[in-house]
Design a protein around this motif. Sequence first.
Motif, PDB file in Angstrom:
ATOM      1  N   MET A   1      22.446  64.083 -85.868  1.00 53.69           N
ATOM      2  CA  MET A   1      22.191  64.250 -87.286  1.00 53.69           C
ATOM      3  C   MET A   1      21.336  65.490 -87.562  1.00 53.69           C
ATOM      4  O   MET A   1      21.599  66.221 -88.501  1.00 53.69           O
ATOM      5  N   LEU A   2      20.291  65.643 -86.757  1.00 50.56           N
ATOM      6  CA  LEU A   2      19.412  66.788 -86.976  1.00 50.56           C
ATOM      7  C   LEU A   2      20.136  68.099 -86.715  1.00 50.56           C
ATOM      8  O   LEU A   2      19.958  69.067 -87.455  1.00 50.56           O
ATOM      9  N   LYS A   3      20.958  68.126 -85.687  1.00 50.69           N
ATOM     10  CA  LYS A   3      21.727  69.343 -85.410  1.00 50.69           C
ATOM     11  C   LYS A   3      22.653  69.652 -86.583  1.00 50.69           C
ATOM     12  O   LYS A   3      22.751  70.798 -87.016  1.00 50.69           O
ATOM     13  N   GLY A   4      23.292  68.630 -87.100  1.00 47.94           N
ATOM     14  CA  GLY A   4      24.165  68.817 -88.260  1.00 47.94           C
ATOM     15  C   GLY A   4      23.399  69.303 -89.475  1.00 47.94           C
ATOM     16  O   GLY A   4      23.891  70.119 -90.248  1.00 47.94           O
ATOM     17  N   ALA A   5      22.167  68.810 -89.628  1.00 41.43           N
ATOM     18  CA  ALA A   5      21.353  69.218 -90.773  1.00 41.43           C
ATOM     19  C   ALA A   5      21.043  70.700 -90.725  1.00 41.43           C
ATOM     20  O   ALA A   5      20.945  71.358 -91.756  1.00 41.43           O
ATOM     21  N   THR A   6      20.893  71.239 -89.523  1.00 39.67           N
ATOM     22  CA  THR A   6      20.550  72.655 -89.405  1.00 39.67           C
ATOM     23  C   THR A   6      21.733  73.551 -89.749  1.00 39.67           C
ATOM     24  O   THR A   6      21.554  74.747 -89.955  1.00 39.67           O
ATOM     25  N   GLU A   7      22.905  72.981 -89.795  1.00 44.74           N
ATOM     26  CA  GLU A   7      24.080  73.757 -90.179  1.00 44.74           C
ATOM     27  C   GLU A   7      24.153  73.950 -91.694  1.00 44.74           C
ATOM     28  O   GLU A   7      24.947  74.748 -92.178  1.00 44.74           O
ATOM     29  N   ASN A   8      23.330  73.214 -92.435  1.00 47.86           N
ATOM     30  CA  ASN A   8      23.217  73.393 -93.876  1.00 47.86           C
ATOM     31  C   ASN A   8      22.620  74.783 -94.108  1.00 47.86           C
ATOM     32  O   ASN A   8      21.550  75.102 -93.588  1.00 47.86           O
ATOM     33  N   SER A   9      23.288  75.608 -94.882  1.00 49.50           N
ATOM     34  CA  SER A   9      22.844  76.990 -95.088  1.00 49.50           C
ATOM     35  C   SER A   9      21.477  77.075 -95.766  1.00 49.50           C
ATOM     36  O   SER A   9      20.816  78.114 -95.704  1.00 49.50           O
ATOM     37  N   GLU A  10      21.013  75.995 -96.379  1.00 51.77           N
ATOM     38  CA  GLU A  10      19.713  76.004 -97.046  1.00 51.77           C
ATOM     39  C   GLU A  10      18.564  75.626 -96.106  1.00 51.77           C
ATOM     40  O   GLU A  10      17.404  75.760 -96.468  1.00 51.77           O
ATOM     41  N   PHE A  11      18.892  75.144 -94.899  1.00 56.53           N
ATOM     42  CA  PHE A  11      17.847  74.761 -93.949  1.00 56.53           C
ATOM     43  C   PHE A  11      17.277  75.996 -93.279  1.00 56.53           C
ATOM     44  O   PHE A  11      18.005  76.893 -92.863  1.00 56.53           O
ATOM     45  N   ASN A  12      15.956  76.028 -93.159  1.00 60.18           N
ATOM     46  CA  ASN A  12      15.259  77.119 -92.481  1.00 60.18           C
ATOM     47  C   ASN A  12      14.444  76.561 -91.323  1.00 60.18           C
ATOM     48  O   ASN A  12      13.630  75.651 -91.515  1.00 60.18           O
ATOM     49  N   PHE A  13      14.665  77.107 -90.140  1.00 63.01           N
ATOM     50  CA  PHE A  13      13.890  76.707 -88.973  1.00 63.01           C
ATOM     51  C   PHE A  13      12.455  77.191 -89.116  1.00 63.01           C
ATOM     52  O   PHE A  13      12.187  78.187 -89.787  1.00 63.01           O
ATOM     53  N   HIS A  14      11.546  76.498 -88.449  1.00 68.56           N
ATOM     54  CA  HIS A  14      10.186  76.988 -88.316  1.00 68.56           C
ATOM     55  C   HIS A  14      10.294  78.368 -87.664  1.00 68.56           C
ATOM     56  O   HIS A  14      11.113  78.569 -86.768  1.00 68.56           O
ATOM     57  N   PRO A  15       9.502  79.342 -88.102  1.00 69.23           N
ATOM     58  CA  PRO A  15       9.646  80.707 -87.573  1.00 69.23           C
ATOM     59  C   PRO A  15       9.605  80.808 -86.047  1.00 69.23           C
ATOM     60  O   PRO A  15      10.329  81.610 -85.459  1.00 69.23           O
ATOM     61  N   LYS A  16       8.807  80.001 -85.384  1.00 69.67           N
ATOM     62  CA  LYS A  16       8.713  80.062 -83.919  1.00 69.67           C
ATOM     63  C   LYS A  16       9.822  79.268 -83.229  1.00 69.67           C
ATOM     64  O   LYS A  16       9.992  79.370 -82.022  1.00 69.67           O
ATOM     65  N   CYS A  17      10.540  78.460 -83.991  1.00 71.10           N
ATOM     66  CA  CYS A  17      11.558  77.574 -83.406  1.00 71.10           C
ATOM     67  C   CYS A  17      12.985  78.064 -83.651  1.00 71.10           C
ATOM     68  O   CYS A  17      13.927  77.552 -83.037  1.00 71.10           O
ATOM     69  N   GLY A  18      13.150  79.013 -84.538  1.00 74.84           N
ATOM     70  CA  GLY A  18      14.479  79.491 -84.905  1.00 74.84           C
ATOM     71  C   GLY A  18      15.308  80.028 -83.756  1.00 74.84           C
ATOM     72  O   GLY A  18      16.479  79.664 -83.617  1.00 74.84           O
ATOM     73  N   PRO A  19      14.740  80.900 -82.908  1.00 70.59           N
ATOM     74  CA  PRO A  19      15.559  81.466 -81.828  1.00 70.59           C
ATOM     75  C   PRO A  19      16.177  80.406 -80.916  1.00 70.59           C
ATOM     76  O   PRO A  19      17.295  80.571 -80.435  1.00 70.59           O
ATOM     77  N   LEU A  20      15.465  79.302 -80.687  1.00 68.08           N
ATOM     78  CA  LEU A  20      15.989  78.240 -79.828  1.00 68.08           C
ATOM     79  C   LEU A  20      16.586  77.082 -80.631  1.00 68.08           C
ATOM     80  O   LEU A  20      17.026  76.086 -80.057  1.00 68.08           O
ATOM     81  N   LYS A  21      16.542  77.202 -81.957  1.00 67.14           N
ATOM     82  CA  LYS A  21      17.075  76.182 -82.873  1.00 67.14           C
ATOM     83  C   LYS A  21      16.456  74.810 -82.629  1.00 67.14           C
ATOM     84  O   LYS A  21      17.138  73.793 -82.584  1.00 67.14           O
ATOM     85  N   ILE A  22      15.138  74.794 -82.488  1.00 70.90           N
ATOM     86  CA  ILE A  22      14.403  73.548 -82.266  1.00 70.90           C
ATOM     87  C   ILE A  22      14.046  72.933 -83.614  1.00 70.90           C
ATOM     88  O   ILE A  22      13.430  73.580 -84.454  1.00 70.90           O
ATOM     89  N   THR A  23      14.428  71.673 -83.804  1.00 65.24           N
ATOM     90  CA  THR A  23      14.095  70.956 -85.033  1.00 65.24           C
ATOM     91  C   THR A  23      13.145  69.799 -84.779  1.00 65.24           C
ATOM     92  O   THR A  23      12.546  69.281 -85.711  1.00 65.24           O
ATOM     93  N   HIS A  24      13.051  69.385 -83.521  1.00 63.59           N
ATOM     94  CA  HIS A  24      12.233  68.210 -83.250  1.00 63.59           C
ATOM     95  C   HIS A  24      11.796  68.167 -81.791  1.00 63.59           C
ATOM     96  O   HIS A  24      12.434  68.761 -80.925  1.00 63.59           O
ATOM     97  N   LEU A  25      10.700  67.463 -81.575  1.00 65.36           N
ATOM     98  CA  LEU A  25      10.219  67.132 -80.245  1.00 65.36           C
ATOM     99  C   LEU A  25      10.026  65.623 -80.235  1.00 65.36           C
ATOM    100  O   LEU A  25       9.483  65.057 -81.183  1.00 65.36           O
ATOM    101  N   ALA A  26      10.482  64.976 -79.188  1.00 66.59           N
ATOM    102  CA  ALA A  26      10.375  63.522 -79.112  1.00 66.59           C
ATOM    103  C   ALA A  26       9.735  63.117 -77.794  1.00 66.59           C
ATOM    104  O   ALA A  26       9.996  63.719 -76.752  1.00 66.59           O
ATOM    105  N   PHE A  27       8.893  62.107 -77.866  1.00 67.17           N
ATOM    106  CA  PHE A  27       8.284  61.539 -76.673  1.00 67.17           C
ATOM    107  C   PHE A  27       8.077  60.059 -76.940  1.00 67.17           C
ATOM    108  O   PHE A  27       7.398  59.686 -77.895  1.00 67.17           O
ATOM    109  N   ALA A  28       8.698  59.219 -76.103  1.00 64.22           N
ATOM    110  CA  ALA A  28       8.623  57.767 -76.261  1.00 64.22           C
ATOM    111  C   ALA A  28       9.027  57.406 -77.699  1.00 64.22           C
ATOM    112  O   ALA A  28      10.145  57.707 -78.099  1.00 64.22           O
ATOM    113  N   ASP A  29       8.127  56.808 -78.450  1.00 62.30           N
ATOM    114  CA  ASP A  29       8.478  56.440 -79.824  1.00 62.30           C
ATOM    115  C   ASP A  29       7.886  57.391 -80.855  1.00 62.30           C
ATOM    116  O   ASP A  29       7.774  57.065 -82.027  1.00 62.30           O
ATOM    117  N   ASP A  30       7.517  58.590 -80.418  1.00 61.79           N
ATOM    118  CA  ASP A  30       6.985  59.609 -81.326  1.00 61.79           C
ATOM    119  C   ASP A  30       8.051  60.655 -81.612  1.00 61.79           C
ATOM    120  O   ASP A  30       8.846  61.000 -80.738  1.00 61.79           O
TER     121      ASP A  30
END
Length: 123
Positions: A1-30
């Motif tokens: 879902m998150l990957k699909g959301a980034t395909e929305n032309s209005e979505f902007n990545f965090h400036p430091k995360c854009g090159p790697l297309k990072i939208t989230h970090l997950a660990f256990a239940d966080d």
Amino acid sequence: MLKGATENSEFNFHPKCGPLKITHLAFADDLMLLARGDAISVGILMECLSNFGDMSGLKMNVNKLNLYTAGVHRQELEDIVQLTNLVKGSMPFLYLRIPLAAIKLKISSYDSLINKTKDYIGA
């Protein structure tokens, strides 16, 4: 879902995360969501979470959520807080006992982590 959301032309990545297309970090239940600090991008991620909750039956615990921002102008921040209904946290904050901040931290900021590690390994 998150990957699909980034395909929305209005979505902007965090400036430091854009090159790697990072939208989230997950660990256990966080889950840490990352986006540029604009209401449209944050809204897209919030919609993803809402859709996920509707499909899975899993809901966010708003009592455990915080919104952390850096360099977001006042009106944009107010719009984001209103959109998300989240409490605005302040930096630096601890995540897994590691201090996170929008600026470079001093070595002394890591004293607690270093001391806990020393105690753990018996140094």
